[in-house]
Design a protein around this motif. Structure first.
Motif, PDB file in Angstrom:
ATOM      1  N   ALA A  63       0.832  -1.207   0.000  1.00 15.94           N
ATOM      2  CA  ALA A  63       0.000   0.000   0.000  1.00 15.94           C
ATOM      3  C   ALA A  63       0.860   1.248   0.000  1.00 15.94           C
ATOM      4  O   ALA A  63       0.597   2.213   0.703  1.00 15.94           O
ATOM      5  CB  ALA A  63      -0.951  -0.008   1.192  1.00 15.94           C
ATOM      6  N   VAL A  67       2.404   4.521  -2.306  1.00 14.75           N
ATOM      7  CA  VAL A  67       1.590   5.466  -3.076  1.00 14.75           C
ATOM      8  C   VAL A  67       1.154   4.871  -4.417  1.00 14.75           C
ATOM      9  O   VAL A  67       0.014   5.060  -4.852  1.00 14.75           O
ATOM     10  CB  VAL A  67       2.310   6.831  -3.238  1.00 14.75           C
ATOM     11  CG1 VAL A  67       3.588   6.726  -4.051  1.00 14.75           C
ATOM     12  CG2 VAL A  67       1.381   7.863  -3.837  1.00 14.75           C
ATOM     13  N   PHE A 102      -2.926  -6.179   0.011  1.00 14.70           N
ATOM     14  CA  PHE A 102      -2.233  -6.841   1.122  1.00 14.70           C
ATOM     15  C   PHE A 102      -1.055  -5.969   1.523  1.00 14.70           C
ATOM     16  O   PHE A 102      -0.254  -5.580   0.674  1.00 14.70           O
ATOM     17  CB  PHE A 102      -1.722  -8.216   0.692  1.00 14.70           C
ATOM     18  CG  PHE A 102      -2.830  -9.166   0.343  1.00 14.70           C
ATOM     19  CD1 PHE A 102      -3.365 -10.015   1.306  1.00 14.70           C
ATOM     20  CD2 PHE A 102      -3.345  -9.200  -0.948  1.00 14.70           C
ATOM     21  CE1 PHE A 102      -4.401 -10.883   0.978  1.00 14.70           C
ATOM     22  CE2 PHE A 102      -4.376 -10.066  -1.282  1.00 14.70           C
ATOM     23  CZ  PHE A 102      -4.909 -10.913  -0.313  1.00 14.70           C
ATOM     24  N   GLU A 103      -0.951  -5.660   2.810  1.00 13.77           N
ATOM     25  CA  GLU A 103       0.131  -4.777   3.262  1.00 13.77           C
ATOM     26  C   GLU A 103       0.755  -5.375   4.522  1.00 13.77           C
ATOM     27  O   GLU A 103       0.051  -5.693   5.482  1.00 13.77           O
ATOM     28  CB  GLU A 103      -0.427  -3.372   3.528  1.00 13.77           C
ATOM     29  CG  GLU A 103       0.497  -2.421   4.268  1.00 13.77           C
ATOM     30  CD  GLU A 103       1.867  -2.183   3.624  1.00 13.77           C
ATOM     31  OE1 GLU A 103       1.943  -1.870   2.437  1.00 13.77           O
ATOM     32  OE2 GLU A 103       2.882  -2.372   4.356  1.00 13.77           O
ATOM     33  N   LYS A 155       6.911   4.205   2.042  1.00  3.57           N
ATOM     34  CA  LYS A 155       7.915   5.255   2.317  1.00  3.57           C
ATOM     35  C   LYS A 155       7.212   6.559   2.675  1.00  3.57           C
ATOM     36  O   LYS A 155       7.765   7.404   3.359  1.00  3.57           O
ATOM     37  CB  LYS A 155       8.818   5.462   1.098  1.00  3.57           C
ATOM     38  CG  LYS A 155       9.642   4.221   0.763  1.00  3.57           C
ATOM     39  CD  LYS A 155      10.641   4.511  -0.338  1.00  3.57           C
ATOM     40  CE  LYS A 155      11.388   3.258  -0.760  1.00  3.57           C
ATOM     41  NZ  LYS A 155      10.560   2.332  -1.584  1.00  3.57           N
ATOM     42  N   PRO A 164       9.099  11.144   1.517  1.00  6.17           N
ATOM     43  CA  PRO A 164       9.105  12.232   0.537  1.00  6.17           C
ATOM     44  C   PRO A 164       8.663  13.558   1.141  1.00  6.17           C
ATOM     45  O   PRO A 164       7.825  13.599   2.042  1.00  6.17           O
ATOM     46  CB  PRO A 164       8.119  11.763  -0.534  1.00  6.17           C
ATOM     47  CG  PRO A 164       7.353  10.650   0.059  1.00  6.17           C
ATOM     48  CD  PRO A 164       8.182  10.062   1.156  1.00  6.17           C
ATOM     49  N   SER A 165       9.233  14.643   0.595  1.00  9.73           N
ATOM     50  CA  SER A 165       8.875  15.976   1.067  1.00  9.73           C
ATOM     51  C   SER A 165       8.686  16.944  -0.096  1.00  9.73           C
ATOM     52  O   SER A 165       7.942  17.898   0.007  1.00  9.73           O
ATOM     53  CB  SER A 165       9.955  16.505   2.006  1.00  9.73           C
ATOM     54  OG  SER A 165      11.203  16.450   1.352  1.00  9.73           O
ATOM     55  N   SER A 214      10.702  -2.863   2.758  1.00 11.62           N
ATOM     56  CA  SER A 214      11.147  -3.949   1.859  1.00 11.62           C
ATOM     57  C   SER A 214      11.800  -3.416   0.590  1.00 11.62           C
ATOM     58  O   SER A 214      11.654  -4.009  -0.474  1.00 11.62           O
ATOM     59  CB  SER A 214       9.984  -4.871   1.462  1.00 11.62           C
ATOM     60  OG  SER A 214       9.328  -5.360   2.576  1.00 11.62           O
ATOM     61  N   GLY A 267       5.269   1.127  -8.868  1.00 12.41           N
ATOM     62  CA  GLY A 267       6.093   1.640  -7.768  1.00 12.41           C
ATOM     63  C   GLY A 267       7.457   2.096  -8.235  1.00 12.41           C
ATOM     64  O   GLY A 267       7.829   1.956  -9.404  1.00 12.41           O
ATOM     65  N   PRO A 316       5.622  11.455  -8.463  1.00 16.62           N
ATOM     66  CA  PRO A 316       4.938  11.544  -9.763  1.00 16.62           C
ATOM     67  C   PRO A 316       5.122  10.285 -10.609  1.00 16.62           C
ATOM     68  O   PRO A 316       4.169   9.798 -11.219  1.00 16.62           O
ATOM     69  CB  PRO A 316       5.609  12.743 -10.447  1.00 16.62           C
ATOM     70  CG  PRO A 316       6.273  13.506  -9.368  1.00 16.62           C
ATOM     71  CD  PRO A 316       6.609  12.541  -8.285  1.00 16.62           C
ATOM     72  N   CYS A 345       5.814   7.241  -9.582  1.00 14.93           N
ATOM     73  CA  CYS A 345       5.064   6.132  -8.974  1.00 14.93           C
ATOM     74  C   CYS A 345       3.589   6.213  -9.383  1.00 14.93           C
ATOM     75  O   CYS A 345       2.963   5.201  -9.709  1.00 14.93           O
ATOM     76  CB  CYS A 345       5.171   6.186  -7.451  1.00 14.93           C
ATOM     77  SG  CYS A 345       6.775   5.668  -6.840  1.00 14.93           S
TER      78      CYS A 345
END
Ligand code: FAD
Length: 489
Positions: free
Chosen positions: A9, A11, A30-31, A39, A55-56, A429, A464, A474, A476
């Protein structure tokens, strides 16, 4: 519409799940962890500090809006953002300070005043980047590069043929040197954009010098409430369209029969699915979930992107000279990147990125305090002694920031957490804790990323940061779009 399992799960997994559910597929995500975001998760530190963990910097917000529009929903009912101005505050090693204003004319005037390079050279460079972006993005980013239809389409051939005339041959650094020969600080400023996908400006192709156009041409943005709001809004939409989330349930195996995907196995159960989308990093997807299948070794063996050492600090003071994004450059950029990509270590002098969301979201820190996300680019994990490297880098960072800001920063730190490459690998992971999958340090990197589909197992797809078109929010989101379109077209 066939049921789909999404593994992860992050982005891209959230966006793929939402898109597929909107298209009418029953979707189960599934997460392995207890919540969504990967992330892009958030956490709190004692004392009232909230942090976005990863991310920022946020560009191309319309790619988030697109998911809501696809669902015939008003994007701003889910997710709002503001355009940043200035985008970033730069602090050079010689003490020069410069604000990167959103408007290119104003930015160029600031460069002329502070660094001496004529404003026209900056606007011309940014204008060219914009043209080159428009000529190439549609081909290289918006479609699966690995379908013959894209590879040999007239648009692709046109885009590839245009690269030399757009000045996009050679390395990124060489292009910046050519454009700003007498201004090493400006070259350093533009070279920094290689780090937006974890690459080395001294090796990465000149095509990466299009990245500044995203910020100065299209804009840099801040989501209301912080970056985590992106994940929250996509999760909300996915749930509204019936996506089932199974948290704390890692997928252990992707099940196959012959060359068909038949489902997934978790510790709880075996689930039948003819369509599986892996949002897990592609390397562990093959190594852990498909151990019986031949793996695409050349693709999986591509050099990793850089990782990061992040210090999250609750700081008991406000700094008027800082904004949301702040960069404190090292004196020797080449040395810094050689340390990361050749020696796989951390240089003695480093460039430090300080992100302070409490500047925009005051509730992220108590009154009079700030929440500092302090990041240094480092190599991906290959078993280095991270405890020692983190301790050394912490000293270097504290000394550098204390000197630049005229304080003893250590005395102001009231809460602290550190995220290292092995920590990033363990928590998300991601192979080696690389932030962006494989690096883009050669001209063919775009073609050598894993495709968004499996050539061997119809029914298996990939989205991903570790697959086409690449890492960062973007790209992803684009990978999720490509996967949803491949499944339904
Ligand atoms: P990930 O976030 O990698 O998530 C994958 C998910 O899969 C995780 O939730 C994981 O738990 C789950 N998972 C893994 N294995 C399994 C399994 N077997 N079963 C079930 N679930 C599993 N990008 C930007 O655009 N701007 C930035 O400023 C920026 N800065 C960054 C700074 C840091 C410190 C980091 C770490 C990243 C940064 N990035 C930035 C990159 C960006 O965060 C990533 O490219 C993006 O968030 C990756 O999303 P993803 O969809 O690939 O999935």
């Amino acid at each position: 519409r066939q049921p789909v399992a999404v593994i992860g799960a992050g982005v891209a997994g959230l966006a793929a799940a939402a898109r597929l559910a909107v298209a009418g597929h029953p979707v189960t995500v599934f997460e392995v962890s207890g919540s969504f975001g990967g992330k892009m998760h958030q956490f709190d530190l004692p004392g009232g500090y909230r942090f976005d963990a990863g991310p920022s910097l946020f560009t191309l917000p319309q790619l988030v809006d697109d998911v809501f529009r696809l669902a015939h929903r008003e994007p701003s009912d889910y997710f709002r953002y503001e355009r940043l101005d200035p985008i970033t505050n730069y602090f050079f090693a010689d003490g020069t300070r410069l604000a990167a204003w959103a408007d290119s004319q104003r930015f160029a005037a600031e460069v002329e005043q502070k660094l001496g390079t004529p404003a026209a050279a900056v606007t011309q460079f940014l204008g060219r980047s914009g043209k080159a972006y428009d000529a190439t993005a549609g081909t290289f980013l918006h479609k699966s590069l690995h379908k013959a239809g894209t590879y040999f389409s007239p648009e692709t051939l046109k885009a590839v043929a245009a690269l030399p005339s757009l000045g996009l041959t050679g390395t990124m650094h060489a292009r910046h040197e050519k454009a700003f020969a007498n201004d090493p600080r400006l070259v350093q400023l533009f070279d920094r954009y290689a780090t937006y996908n974890g690459s080395d400006p001294y090796q990465a192709p000149a095509t990466l010098s299009l990245i500044p156009h995203l910020e100065h041409g299209i804009g840099a943005f801040y989501p209301e409430g912080g970056i985590y709001a992106i994940a929250q809004s996509l999760h909300r939409l996915a749930e509204e369209f019936g996506v089932k989330f199974r948290f704390n349930e890692p997928v252990r195996e992707i099940l196959t029969a012959g060359n068909l995907v038949t489902g997934v196995r978790t510790d709880q159960d075996i689930y039948d699915f003819g369509l599986v989308v892996s949002n897990m990093d592609v390397v562990p997807t093959y190594r852990q979930l498909l151990p019986q299948q031949p793996a695409p070794e050349r693709t999986l063996g591509q050099p990793r992107s850089s990782s990061a050492l992040i210090f999250y600090w609750g700081v008991a003071r406000e700094f008027a000279e800082l904004d949301l994004h702040n960069i404190f450059f090292s004196a020797d950029y080449k040395r810094e990147f050689d340390a990361i990509f050749q020696e796989k270590t951390v240089a003695d002098d480093v460039t430090v990125y300080v992100n302070i969301t409490s500047k925009k979201t005051p509730t992220d820190a108590p009154a009079g305090h700030e929440n500092w996300f302090v990041m240094v680019n480092v190599p991906h994990d290959e078993g280095q002694d991270w405890a020692t490297l983190a301790a050394k880098t912490r000293r270097v960072v504290l000394a550098k920031l204390s000197q630049a800001l005229g304080v003893d920063l250590e005395l102001l730190i009231k809460a602290e957490k550190v995220w290292t490459p092995p920590g990033i690998a363990a928590d998300t992971s991601s192979f080696g804790g690389a932030l962006y999958g494989s690096s883009s340090n050669n001209a063919l990197a775009a073609f050598l990323r894993h495709p968004n589909f499996s050539g061997r197992l119809p029914g298996l797809y990939f989205c991903g940061g570790s697959v086409h078109p690449g890492g960062g929010i973007p790209l992803c989101l684009l990978s999720a779009k490509i996967v949803a379109e491949l499944i339904d077209n």
